[in-house]
Design a protein around this motif. Structure first.
Motif, PDB file in Angstrom:
ATOM      1  N   ASN A  89      31.502  66.100  11.782  1.00  0.00           N
ATOM      2  CA  ASN A  89      30.082  66.240  11.431  1.00  0.00           C
ATOM      3  C   ASN A  89      29.862  67.365  10.422  1.00  0.00           C
ATOM      4  O   ASN A  89      28.995  67.255   9.550  1.00  0.00           O
ATOM      5  N   ILE A  90      30.638  68.424  10.525  1.00  0.00           N
ATOM      6  CA  ILE A  90      30.511  69.514   9.548  1.00  0.00           C
ATOM      7  C   ILE A  90      31.057  69.060   8.200  1.00  0.00           C
ATOM      8  O   ILE A  90      30.421  69.272   7.158  1.00  0.00           O
ATOM      9  N   VAL A  91      32.208  68.391   8.215  1.00  0.00           N
ATOM     10  CA  VAL A  91      32.779  67.879   6.958  1.00  0.00           C
ATOM     11  C   VAL A  91      31.782  66.922   6.289  1.00  0.00           C
ATOM     12  O   VAL A  91      31.615  66.930   5.069  1.00  0.00           O
ATOM     13  N   GLY A  92      31.091  66.108   7.113  1.00  0.00           N
ATOM     14  CA  GLY A  92      30.121  65.141   6.582  1.00  0.00           C
ATOM     15  C   GLY A  92      28.749  65.731   6.311  1.00  0.00           C
ATOM     16  O   GLY A  92      27.825  65.009   5.936  1.00  0.00           O
ATOM     17  N   MET A  93      28.612  67.031   6.524  1.00  0.00           N
ATOM     18  CA  MET A  93      27.347  67.743   6.276  1.00  0.00           C
ATOM     19  C   MET A  93      26.208  67.206   7.123  1.00  0.00           C
ATOM     20  O   MET A  93      25.044  67.245   6.734  1.00  0.00           O
ATOM     21  N   LEU A  94      26.558  66.676   8.308  1.00  0.00           N
ATOM     22  CA  LEU A  94      25.541  66.249   9.265  1.00  0.00           C
ATOM     23  C   LEU A  94      25.190  67.413  10.181  1.00  0.00           C
ATOM     24  O   LEU A  94      24.202  67.392  10.898  1.00  0.00           O
ATOM     25  N   ASP A  95      26.070  68.413  10.179  1.00  0.00           N
ATOM     26  CA  ASP A  95      25.890  69.591  11.015  1.00  0.00           C
ATOM     27  C   ASP A  95      26.336  70.799  10.184  1.00  0.00           C
ATOM     28  O   ASP A  95      27.118  70.634   9.242  1.00  0.00           O
ATOM     29  N   THR A  96      25.826  71.987  10.525  1.00  0.00           N
ATOM     30  CA  THR A  96      26.195  73.171   9.741  1.00  0.00           C
ATOM     31  C   THR A  96      27.029  74.124  10.608  1.00  0.00           C
ATOM     32  O   THR A  96      26.778  74.252  11.803  1.00  0.00           O
ATOM     33  N   PRO A  97      28.025  74.779   9.996  1.00  0.00           N
ATOM     34  CA  PRO A  97      28.841  75.721  10.779  1.00  0.00           C
ATOM     35  C   PRO A  97      28.054  76.978  11.123  1.00  0.00           C
ATOM     36  O   PRO A  97      27.082  77.321  10.445  1.00  0.00           O
ATOM     37  N   SER A  98      28.475  77.675  12.199  1.00  0.00           N
ATOM     38  CA  SER A  98      27.859  78.956  12.548  1.00  0.00           C
ATOM     39  C   SER A  98      28.405  80.059  11.647  1.00  0.00           C
ATOM     40  O   SER A  98      27.698  80.988  11.300  1.00  0.00           O
ATOM     41  N   HIS A  99      29.699  79.953  11.317  1.00  0.00           N
ATOM     42  CA  HIS A  99      30.337  80.928  10.420  1.00  0.00           C
ATOM     43  C   HIS A  99      31.287  80.202   9.485  1.00  0.00           C
ATOM     44  O   HIS A  99      31.760  79.115   9.805  1.00  0.00           O
ATOM     45  N   GLY A 100      31.607  80.839   8.395  1.00  0.00           N
ATOM     46  CA  GLY A 100      32.640  80.330   7.503  1.00  0.00           C
ATOM     47  C   GLY A 100      32.077  79.645   6.279  1.00  0.00           C
ATOM     48  O   GLY A 100      30.859  79.483   6.136  1.00  0.00           O
ATOM     49  N   LYS A 101      32.988  79.267   5.393  1.00  0.00           N
ATOM     50  CA  LYS A 101      32.604  78.653   4.126  1.00  0.00           C
ATOM     51  C   LYS A 101      33.133  77.240   4.036  1.00  0.00           C
ATOM     52  O   LYS A 101      34.270  76.973   4.431  1.00  0.00           O
ATOM     53  N   TYR A 102      32.315  76.359   3.483  1.00  0.00           N
ATOM     54  CA  TYR A 102      32.742  74.981   3.281  1.00  0.00           C
ATOM     55  C   TYR A 102      32.520  74.617   1.820  1.00  0.00           C
ATOM     56  O   TYR A 102      31.394  74.622   1.329  1.00  0.00           O
ATOM     57  N   HIS A 103      33.620  74.311   1.158  1.00  0.00           N
ATOM     58  CA  HIS A 103      33.573  73.938  -0.253  1.00  0.00           C
ATOM     59  C   HIS A 103      33.901  72.453  -0.371  1.00  0.00           C
ATOM     60  O   HIS A 103      34.957  72.026   0.092  1.00  0.00           O
ATOM     61  N   PHE A 104      32.982  71.666  -0.910  1.00  0.00           N
ATOM     62  CA  PHE A 104      33.193  70.219  -1.061  1.00  0.00           C
ATOM     63  C   PHE A 104      32.977  69.838  -2.521  1.00  0.00           C
ATOM     64  O   PHE A 104      31.906  70.086  -3.068  1.00  0.00           O
ATOM     65  N   LEU A 105      34.007  69.259  -3.149  1.00  0.00           N
ATOM     66  CA  LEU A 105      33.983  68.986  -4.591  1.00  0.00           C
ATOM     67  C   LEU A 105      33.545  70.264  -5.303  1.00  0.00           C
ATOM     68  O   LEU A 105      34.130  71.305  -5.065  1.00  0.00           O
ATOM     69  N   GLU A 106      32.510  70.202  -6.125  1.00  0.00           N
ATOM     70  CA  GLU A 106      32.129  71.430  -6.830  1.00  0.00           C
ATOM     71  C   GLU A 106      31.022  72.195  -6.094  1.00  0.00           C
ATOM     72  O   GLU A 106      30.441  73.125  -6.637  1.00  0.00           O
ATOM     73  N   HIS A 107      30.764  71.807  -4.822  1.00  0.00           N
ATOM     74  CA  HIS A 107      29.621  72.397  -4.123  1.00  0.00           C
ATOM     75  C   HIS A 107      30.029  73.431  -3.080  1.00  0.00           C
ATOM     76  O   HIS A 107      30.999  73.241  -2.354  1.00  0.00           O
ATOM     77  N   GLU A 108      29.254  74.509  -3.017  1.00  0.00           N
ATOM     78  CA  GLU A 108      29.349  75.461  -1.911  1.00  0.00           C
ATOM     79  C   GLU A 108      28.270  75.016  -0.923  1.00  0.00           C
ATOM     80  O   GLU A 108      27.077  75.217  -1.152  1.00  0.00           O
ATOM     81  N   VAL A 109      28.706  74.387   0.171  1.00  0.00           N
ATOM     82  CA  VAL A 109      27.762  73.647   1.022  1.00  0.00           C
ATOM     83  C   VAL A 109      26.673  74.539   1.620  1.00  0.00           C
ATOM     84  O   VAL A 109      25.508  74.146   1.688  1.00  0.00           O
ATOM     85  N   ALA A 110      27.026  75.763   2.024  1.00  0.00           N
ATOM     86  CA  ALA A 110      26.045  76.656   2.656  1.00  0.00           C
ATOM     87  C   ALA A 110      24.894  76.995   1.707  1.00  0.00           C
ATOM     88  O   ALA A 110      23.801  77.324   2.150  1.00  0.00           O
ATOM     89  N   GLN A 111      25.153  76.888   0.410  1.00  0.00           N
ATOM     90  CA  GLN A 111      24.118  77.264  -0.550  1.00  0.00           C
ATOM     91  C   GLN A 111      23.233  76.088  -0.979  1.00  0.00           C
ATOM     92  O   GLN A 111      22.273  76.267  -1.714  1.00  0.00           O
ATOM     93  N   ALA A 112      23.565  74.892  -0.500  1.00  0.00           N
ATOM     94  CA  ALA A 112      22.784  73.715  -0.879  1.00  0.00           C
ATOM     95  C   ALA A 112      21.581  73.553   0.047  1.00  0.00           C
ATOM     96  O   ALA A 112      21.657  73.866   1.234  1.00  0.00           O
ATOM     97  N   SER A 113      20.483  73.058  -0.502  1.00  0.00           N
ATOM     98  CA  SER A 113      19.294  72.786   0.312  1.00  0.00           C
ATOM     99  C   SER A 113      19.498  71.471   1.063  1.00  0.00           C
ATOM    100  O   SER A 113      20.420  70.713   0.753  1.00  0.00           O
ATOM    101  N   GLU A 114      18.638  71.197   2.049  1.00  0.00           N
ATOM    102  CA  GLU A 114      18.705  69.927   2.789  1.00  0.00           C
ATOM    103  C   GLU A 114      18.701  68.736   1.832  1.00  0.00           C
ATOM    104  O   GLU A 114      19.441  67.778   2.005  1.00  0.00           O
ATOM    105  N   ARG A 115      17.826  68.814   0.825  1.00  0.00           N
ATOM    106  CA  ARG A 115      17.700  67.698  -0.114  1.00  0.00           C
ATOM    107  C   ARG A 115      18.962  67.518  -0.939  1.00  0.00           C
ATOM    108  O   ARG A 115      19.432  66.407  -1.147  1.00  0.00           O
ATOM    109  N   GLN A 116      19.536  68.642  -1.380  1.00  0.00           N
ATOM    110  CA  GLN A 116      20.794  68.567  -2.137  1.00  0.00           C
ATOM    111  C   GLN A 116      21.920  68.022  -1.261  1.00  0.00           C
ATOM    112  O   GLN A 116      22.722  67.210  -1.714  1.00  0.00           O
ATOM    113  N   LEU A 117      21.942  68.448   0.014  1.00  0.00           N
ATOM    114  CA  LEU A 117      22.984  67.958   0.925  1.00  0.00           C
ATOM    115  C   LEU A 117      22.884  66.448   1.098  1.00  0.00           C
ATOM    116  O   LEU A 117      23.886  65.735   1.076  1.00  0.00           O
TER     117      LEU A 117
END
Ligand code: ADP
Ligand code: ADP
Length: 227
Positions: free
Chosen positions: A49-77
């Motif tokens: 679910n975290i890899v699929g961006m259906l859920d967000t991690p409590s800690h840590g960084k997730y980089h997917f393609l050219e995106h830093e997932v924690a910095q993306a808005s709901e709409r961007q996700l």
């Protein structure tokens, strides 16, 4: 393709705190076929679910393609998901009120593909998974194996770079399970990156790499040589 760096997930419910993922580091390259295994409750679904961006991690960084997932808005996700990820679930998750065709077409409606092209693409993908003759049926009129074929078609129709499958064979008998695995294998050979949660060692054998989780941590990894 993606990189999880020191990812943890802690669920807080009432007085109870559950560490579902504990400091996970995983890197997955484009074109890989990865199986995730481990006992019930070890964090497999949470990880997917975290890899699929259906859920967000409590800690840590997730980089997917050219995106830093924690910095993306709901709409961007939502946009990143629609463009890049196809989901397949154990329970198929088809919409009962829509036909087979409409269920698959739905994945393209969000992507604003014109109607003529939608029909062409849905027909092609239904044909590919061998369910074109059921296009006008409702999900309840199909067997479990057929419903999962429809779900595979829905995951594929937008031609995602990555397919996430959470126990895709969990509700199927062994013959239909094998069929779904053969489909996933073929998709991987055609270039799709696949990450699959499974309880079945035989089905994990279809993947080139297996990640074993225990209590929210990666305990072992195994790589299989190419055939
Ligand atoms: P698996 O897929 O390996 O069975 P999960 O990822 O579903 O494991 O769950 C990992 C742990 O996190 C389990 O202890 C589970 O009870 C807990 N958990 C999962 N989702 C939630 C949630 N939404 N709220 C609270 N606890 C959860
Ligand atoms: P599986 O073992 O097939 O992953 P689970 O029954 O462990 O299935 O979990 C299915 C889903 O239910 C998880 O992805 C999670 O979102 C949710 N879930 C699991 N455990 C809990 C829990 N303790 N509290 C709330 N939601 C949970």
């Amino acid at each position: 393709m993606l990189k999880l760096h020191n990812i943890s997930k802690i669920y807080q419910t009432d007085e109870v705190e559950t560490t579902a993922l504990d400091n996970i580091n995983i890197e997955i390259e484009k074109g890989e076929f990865v199986a995730i295994m481990g006992p019930s409750g070890c964090g497999k679904s949470t990880l997917l679910n975290i890899v699929g961006m259906l859920d967000t991690p409590s800690h840590g960084k997730y980089h997917f393609l050219e995106h830093e997932v924690a910095q993306a808005s709901e709409r961007q996700l939502a946009e990143i998901r629609k463009r890049n990820i196809g989901f397949i679930f154990q329970s198929f998750n088809l919409i009962d009120e829509l036909t087979v065709f409409e269920n698959v077409e739905l994945a393209l409606l969000y992507n604003s593909v014109p109607a003529g092209e939608r029909k062409e693409r849905v027909d092609r993908v239904l044909d590919k998974v061998g369910i074109a003759h059921r296009a006008k049926h409702m999900p309840s009129q199909l067997s479990g194996g057929q419903q999962q074929r429809v779900a595979v078609a829905r995951a594929l129709v937008a031609e995602p770079a990555m397919i996430l499958a959470d126990e895709p064979t969990g509700n199927l008998d062994s013959a239909h399970g094998e069929e779904v695995m053969e489909m996933l294998k073929q998709l991987n050979e055609e270039g799709a990156t696949i990450i699959m949660v499974t309880h079945s060692p035989a089905h994990a054998d279809y993947a080139r790499r297996t990640i074993n989780l225990f209590d929210g941590q990666v305990v072992t990894e195994m790589h299989r040589a190419a055939e």
